[in-house]
Scaffold this motif. Structure first.
Motif, short mmCIF file in Angstrom:
data_model
loop_
_atom_site.label_atom_id
_atom_site.label_comp_id
_atom_site.label_asym_id
_atom_site.label_seq_id
_atom_site.Cartn_x
_atom_site.Cartn_y
_atom_site.Cartn_z
N LEU A 160 0.83 -1.22 0.00
CA LEU A 160 0.00 0.00 0.00
C LEU A 160 0.86 1.27 0.00
O LEU A 160 0.56 2.24 -0.69
CB LEU A 160 -0.94 0.00 1.22
N GLN A 161 1.97 1.22 0.76
CA GLN A 161 2.87 2.39 0.80
C GLN A 161 3.54 2.63 -0.55
O GLN A 161 3.87 3.76 -0.91
CB GLN A 161 3.96 2.19 1.87
N ASN A 162 3.75 1.54 -1.30
CA ASN A 162 4.41 1.64 -2.61
C ASN A 162 3.41 1.72 -3.76
O ASN A 162 3.69 1.27 -4.87
CB ASN A 162 5.35 0.44 -2.81
N GLU A 163 2.24 2.29 -3.46
CA GLU A 163 1.19 2.53 -4.48
C GLU A 163 0.72 1.24 -5.14
O GLU A 163 0.34 1.24 -6.33
CB GLU A 163 1.69 3.53 -5.53
N GLY A 164 0.75 0.14 -4.40
CA GLY A 164 0.25 -1.12 -4.94
C GLY A 164 -1.26 -1.07 -5.14
O GLY A 164 -1.96 -0.28 -4.50
N ASN A 165 -1.74 -1.90 -6.05
CA ASN A 165 -3.19 -1.93 -6.32
C ASN A 165 -3.78 -3.30 -5.97
O ASN A 165 -3.11 -4.15 -5.39
CB ASN A 165 -3.45 -1.54 -7.79
N LYS A 166 -5.01 -3.49 -6.36
CA LYS A 166 -5.74 -4.73 -6.06
C LYS A 166 -5.02 -5.97 -6.59
O LYS A 166 -4.88 -6.97 -5.89
CB LYS A 166 -7.13 -4.59 -6.70
N ASP A 196 -10.29 -5.90 -1.94
CA ASP A 196 -11.19 -4.73 -1.91
C ASP A 196 -11.28 -4.16 -0.50
O ASP A 196 -11.24 -2.95 -0.30
CB ASP A 196 -12.60 -5.12 -2.40
N GLU A 197 -11.40 -5.06 0.48
CA GLU A 197 -11.53 -4.62 1.88
C GLU A 197 -10.25 -3.94 2.37
O GLU A 197 -10.29 -2.93 3.06
CB GLU A 197 -11.86 -5.83 2.76
N ILE A 198 -9.10 -4.51 1.98
CA ILE A 198 -7.80 -3.93 2.39
C ILE A 198 -7.66 -2.50 1.86
O ILE A 198 -7.18 -1.61 2.57
CB ILE A 198 -6.63 -4.81 1.88
N LEU A 199 -8.10 -2.28 0.62
CA LEU A 199 -7.97 -0.93 0.02
C LEU A 199 -8.83 0.10 0.76
O LEU A 199 -8.47 1.26 0.87
CB LEU A 199 -8.34 -0.97 -1.47
N ILE A 200 -9.97 -0.36 1.30
CA ILE A 200 -10.86 0.56 2.05
C ILE A 200 -10.40 0.65 3.51
O ILE A 200 -10.43 1.70 4.12
CB ILE A 200 -12.32 0.05 2.00
N ASN A 201 -9.98 -0.49 4.04
CA ASN A 201 -9.71 -0.60 5.48
C ASN A 201 -8.38 -1.34 5.69
O ASN A 201 -8.38 -2.53 5.97
CB ASN A 201 -10.88 -1.35 6.13
#
Length: 218
Positions: free
Chosen positions: A145-151, A175-180
């Protein structure tokens, strides 16, 4: 009698640990089965608390020792600090077990002269529920997430780490990780029919990390 709270659970666990470490127990002399030792200590702790407090006792349905407080007791030898834990969902490895842990770490000393054993409690540690996810799993996800990773990156990582899920569940979790995003966990959780929890890191970090409380140290 007063109702047991998290705060009184800490303070009583510390007093119990100190008392138990001085108590010679004939029933445990020569016992090498870690499960038998764990059952003995959990029972002693429950009896100790029952004399002073009101609390709801756990059963096989709730699966944890103090369901009203959402706390489960774990007892483990310092030689191999680990225990098993019911597998509910692969999400537990990412988002935590869903309850806190009170961990008693002992060193058992047999006395052949009087044929008793003493459980020297070396550490009693409280791990709050938000810190009960797997260390490497949460660290890897947070790095992505810190390195601009996606789904797609998250799904690939979960499969690389052999998380026991299918494609649909991987998409839902991503999907849940990206929101929370998850909080950094500190357990090592091995995949098995039951989770295998390893406590080396929480023993190292107790008292130095928010959510990992050194309740007692001998």
């Amino acid at each position: 009698m007063p109702v047991l709270t998290i705060e009184t659970l800490y303070s009583e666990a510390a007093k119990f640990s100190a008392a138990e470490s001085r108590h010679p127990e004939p029933l445990l002399y020569g016992v090498t089965d870690g499960k038998a030792v764990g059952t003995y200590l959990e029972k002693q702790f429950r009896m100790y608390l029952k004399e002073k407090y009101e609390f709801l006792e756990g059963n096989s349905a709730s699966g944890i020792d103090f369901p009203a407080l959402l706390v489960d007791v774990k007892v483990t030898s310092i030689k191999q600090p680990q225990s098993s834990c019911p597998f509910k969902s692969a999400r537990q490895k990412i988002f935590g077990l869903g309850y806190s842990l009170l961990i008693f770490v002992y060193n058992k000393i047999d006395n052949s002269t009087n044929r008793t054993a003493t459980l020297n409690i070396l550490h009693t540690i409280f791990v709050s529920s938000e810190r009960t996810a797997d260390f490497q799993m949460t660290r890897g996800i947070l790095n992505i997430l810190q390195n601009e990773g996606n789904k797609d990156d998250l799904i690939a990582f979960m499969f690389d780490r052999n998380l026991p899920i299918d494609e649909i569940e991987a998409v839902n979790i991503a999907d849940e990780i990206l929101i929370n995003p998850p909080i950094q966990g500190f357990l090592t959780i091995s995949n098995a029919l039951q989770w295998r929890l390893q406590y080396g890191r929480v023993i190292e970090r107790a008292g130095q990390q928010e959510g990992i409380i050194a309740v007692y140290k001998s």
